[in-house]
Design an enzyme around this catalytic site. Sequence first.
Site, PDB file in Angstrom:
ATOM      1  N   LYS A 129      31.696 -25.335  52.270  1.00  0.00           N
ATOM      2  CA  LYS A 129      30.895 -26.199  51.413  1.00  0.00           C
ATOM      3  C   LYS A 129      31.006 -25.743  49.955  1.00  0.00           C
ATOM      4  CE  LYS A 129      27.025 -23.255  52.502  1.00  0.00           C
ATOM      5  NZ  LYS A 129      27.970 -22.283  53.047  1.00  0.00           N
ATOM      6  N   TYR A 213      22.553 -25.122  48.658  1.00  0.00           N
ATOM      7  CA  TYR A 213      21.601 -24.578  49.628  1.00  0.00           C
ATOM      8  C   TYR A 213      20.216 -25.193  49.433  1.00  0.00           C
ATOM      9  CZ  TYR A 213      25.087 -21.061  50.824  1.00  0.00           C
ATOM     10  OH  TYR A 213      26.232 -20.428  51.249  1.00  0.00           O
TER      11      TYR A 213
END
Length: 364
Positions: A129, A213
């Site tokens: 990611k 996140y």
Amino acid sequence: MRDTSRRTVITGLGAGLAMAAGGACAAPGGRRIGYAIVGLGRYAELIMSKFAECDHARLTALVSGTPGKLARFGETYGVPASHRYSYADFDTIRDNPDVDVVYVILPNALHAEYTVRAARAGKHVMCEKPMAVSSSDCRTMIEACQAAGRKLMIGYRSRFEPYNRLAIDLARKGFVGPTRIVTSDHGFNAQPNQWRLDRALSGGGSLMDIGIYSLNAVRYLTGEEPVEVSAVESTDRNDPRFRTVEDRITFLLRFPSGIEATCVSSYSSGHNIYRVTGTKGWIELEPATAYEGQRMFVHRDGRTEERRLPPSKGQHAGQLDHFAECILNDTRPLVPGEEGLADLRVIEAIYRSAREGRRITLTA
């Protein structure tokens, strides 16, 4: 001080947490899925060390543009010279039956290229990611894997971390009442001379790195997709680290149920925490999404308690084994390419809101 009468509660995984992070059953025949690691930087070093903890995954090949790294890590992990590839001969990996999965751990701007090439070589793909630097690239990656009949999973390791899984279970089941507010703050003091500070390689600054996140956490804690975004950027352009990328972005997300989330992404402050606040209390993790050391506190009925879980397989080995099981059992990954696309769509809206100074409405 957190609150009044704190006590420690030792708890099992519970019914919700006992879900096998995607539900894959035991691997048939004891076969272990072979991974090729593409890009041998610092995070790849960590990943390679975690195969020793896996039950269904093994390291079988390496890809790098640095011969010294190929030799060093090949020797360390017993990867033969025949299974060490340069970027120039990467496509010949199609001829290696020991490689089932290509795990792309490269700068963000290279994710799409190597995912597409891996799929065309007939390999399943795990991609770090953020999935790519644009939602358009994400769609290209998904389509390439679908066309090749290969699976695509994004490296959202926190979805395999026990405390995060428990937080999801508690929040979605209304343990502290229906969720009303989520705060999610992530940041660190970025050191100069890194590829992540070069927009051409990273696609952006803190939001494309640590900020994902904050964003992904509020999405998995609520189980909803945001419908509205507001954002403000704060960057000192006199700081040489931020010549081409942003430092801090604060963003507000509104969800269909009325939940609001306030998030921070920063390259100049250290924090790793989220809190889910409901009508009857709150659930907090700090650190929330670190590699290790998670701590959970739950406040309900006027008391704050720490939840402690028994030792279990780590999040990195957990995600490697999960994808291996998905391949062996032909099941859908917990975090497929569509999950990465969903984050990129919101990230693009956050950047647009910060740039244009207005609220952005997200459509399905």
